[in-house]
Design a protein around this motif. Structure first.
Motif, PDB file in Angstrom:
ATOM      1  N   THR A   8       0.833  -1.210   0.000  1.00 53.27           N
ATOM      2  CA  THR A   8       0.000   0.000   0.000  1.00 53.27           C
ATOM      3  C   THR A   8       0.865   1.255   0.000  1.00 53.27           C
ATOM      4  O   THR A   8       0.602   2.208  -0.738  1.00 53.27           O
ATOM      5  CB  THR A   8      -0.944   0.004   1.220  1.00 53.27           C
ATOM      6  OG1 THR A   8      -1.709  -1.197   1.209  1.00 53.27           O
ATOM      7  CG2 THR A   8      -1.867   1.195   1.189  1.00 53.27           C
ATOM      8  N   ALA A   9       1.910   1.245   0.818  1.00 53.39           N
ATOM      9  CA  ALA A   9       2.813   2.401   0.867  1.00 53.39           C
ATOM     10  C   ALA A   9       3.523   2.600  -0.468  1.00 53.39           C
ATOM     11  O   ALA A   9       3.720   3.726  -0.926  1.00 53.39           O
ATOM     12  CB  ALA A   9       3.832   2.209   1.985  1.00 53.39           C
ATOM     13  N   GLN A  11       2.355   1.765  -3.454  1.00 58.95           N
ATOM     14  CA  GLN A  11       1.381   2.312  -4.394  1.00 58.95           C
ATOM     15  C   GLN A  11       1.155   3.799  -4.153  1.00 58.95           C
ATOM     16  O   GLN A  11       1.086   4.585  -5.100  1.00 58.95           O
ATOM     17  CB  GLN A  11       0.052   1.560  -4.275  1.00 58.95           C
ATOM     18  CG  GLN A  11       0.075   0.179  -4.854  1.00 58.95           C
ATOM     19  CD  GLN A  11      -1.230  -0.563  -4.631  1.00 58.95           C
ATOM     20  OE1 GLN A  11      -2.089  -0.102  -3.885  1.00 58.95           O
ATOM     21  NE2 GLN A  11      -1.376  -1.714  -5.276  1.00 58.95           N
ATOM     22  N   LYS A  12       1.071   4.194  -2.890  1.00 59.82           N
ATOM     23  CA  LYS A  12       0.884   5.616  -2.568  1.00 59.82           C
ATOM     24  C   LYS A  12       2.102   6.438  -2.985  1.00 59.82           C
ATOM     25  O   LYS A  12       1.967   7.554  -3.492  1.00 59.82           O
ATOM     26  CB  LYS A  12       0.606   5.786  -1.082  1.00 59.82           C
ATOM     27  CG  LYS A  12      -0.770   5.340  -0.662  1.00 59.82           C
ATOM     28  CD  LYS A  12      -1.007   5.600   0.812  1.00 59.82           C
ATOM     29  CE  LYS A  12      -2.394   5.135   1.238  1.00 59.82           C
ATOM     30  NZ  LYS A  12      -2.644   5.378   2.665  1.00 59.82           N
ATOM     31  N   ALA A  13       3.284   5.861  -2.799  1.00 59.20           N
ATOM     32  CA  ALA A  13       4.506   6.573  -3.191  1.00 59.20           C
ATOM     33  C   ALA A  13       4.570   6.746  -4.706  1.00 59.20           C
ATOM     34  O   ALA A  13       4.960   7.803  -5.208  1.00 59.20           O
ATOM     35  CB  ALA A  13       5.728   5.818  -2.691  1.00 59.20           C
ATOM     36  N   ALA A  15       1.994   6.867  -6.745  1.00 56.07           N
ATOM     37  CA  ALA A  15       0.972   7.854  -7.114  1.00 56.07           C
ATOM     38  C   ALA A  15       1.450   9.271  -6.818  1.00 56.07           C
ATOM     39  O   ALA A  15       1.247  10.197  -7.607  1.00 56.07           O
ATOM     40  CB  ALA A  15      -0.329   7.566  -6.379  1.00 56.07           C
ATOM     41  N   ALA A  16       2.119   9.443  -5.682  1.00 52.86           N
ATOM     42  CA  ALA A  16       2.655  10.770  -5.335  1.00 52.86           C
ATOM     43  C   ALA A  16       3.746  11.188  -6.310  1.00 52.86           C
ATOM     44  O   ALA A  16       3.854  12.366  -6.682  1.00 52.86           O
ATOM     45  CB  ALA A  16       3.184  10.753  -3.910  1.00 52.86           C
ATOM     46  N   THR A  19       2.120  12.375  -9.509  1.00 49.35           N
ATOM     47  CA  THR A  19       1.531  13.698  -9.306  1.00 49.35           C
ATOM     48  C   THR A  19       2.610  14.779  -9.282  1.00 49.35           C
ATOM     49  O   THR A  19       2.456  15.839  -9.889  1.00 49.35           O
ATOM     50  CB  THR A  19       0.733  13.723  -7.989  1.00 49.35           C
ATOM     51  OG1 THR A  19      -0.256  12.697  -8.036  1.00 49.35           O
ATOM     52  CG2 THR A  19       0.064  15.061  -7.780  1.00 49.35           C
TER      53      THR A  19
END
Length: 65
Positions: A8-9, A11-13, A15-16, A19
């Motif tokens: 999860t971390a 995937q969030k990284a 995505a960030a 962006t």
């Protein structure tokens, strides 16, 4: 549970990062556009504000009158 948190971390990284890359690209584009417009404004201001060149023909006509 640990592996799920790591995934999860990750995937969030990612995505960030996407962006941030998008924002940096957009910022660089607008900065380049601003530099081009500023250069154009400086060129036109210099051309319009420069004194007219004195030519020999113009000096002759001024003295003659």
């Amino acid at each position: 549970q640990y592996e799920q948190a790591v995934a999860t971390a990750k995937q969030k990284a990612e995505a960030a990062a996407v962006t941030a890359k998008s924002a940096a690209t957009q910022g660089a584009f607008y900065a380049a556009l601003a530099l081009l417009l500023g250069g154009l404004a400086a060129f036109l201001g210099g051309r319009l504000g420069a004194p007219k060149p004195v030519t020999l023909l113009g000096a002759y006509e001024t003295r003659r009158a």
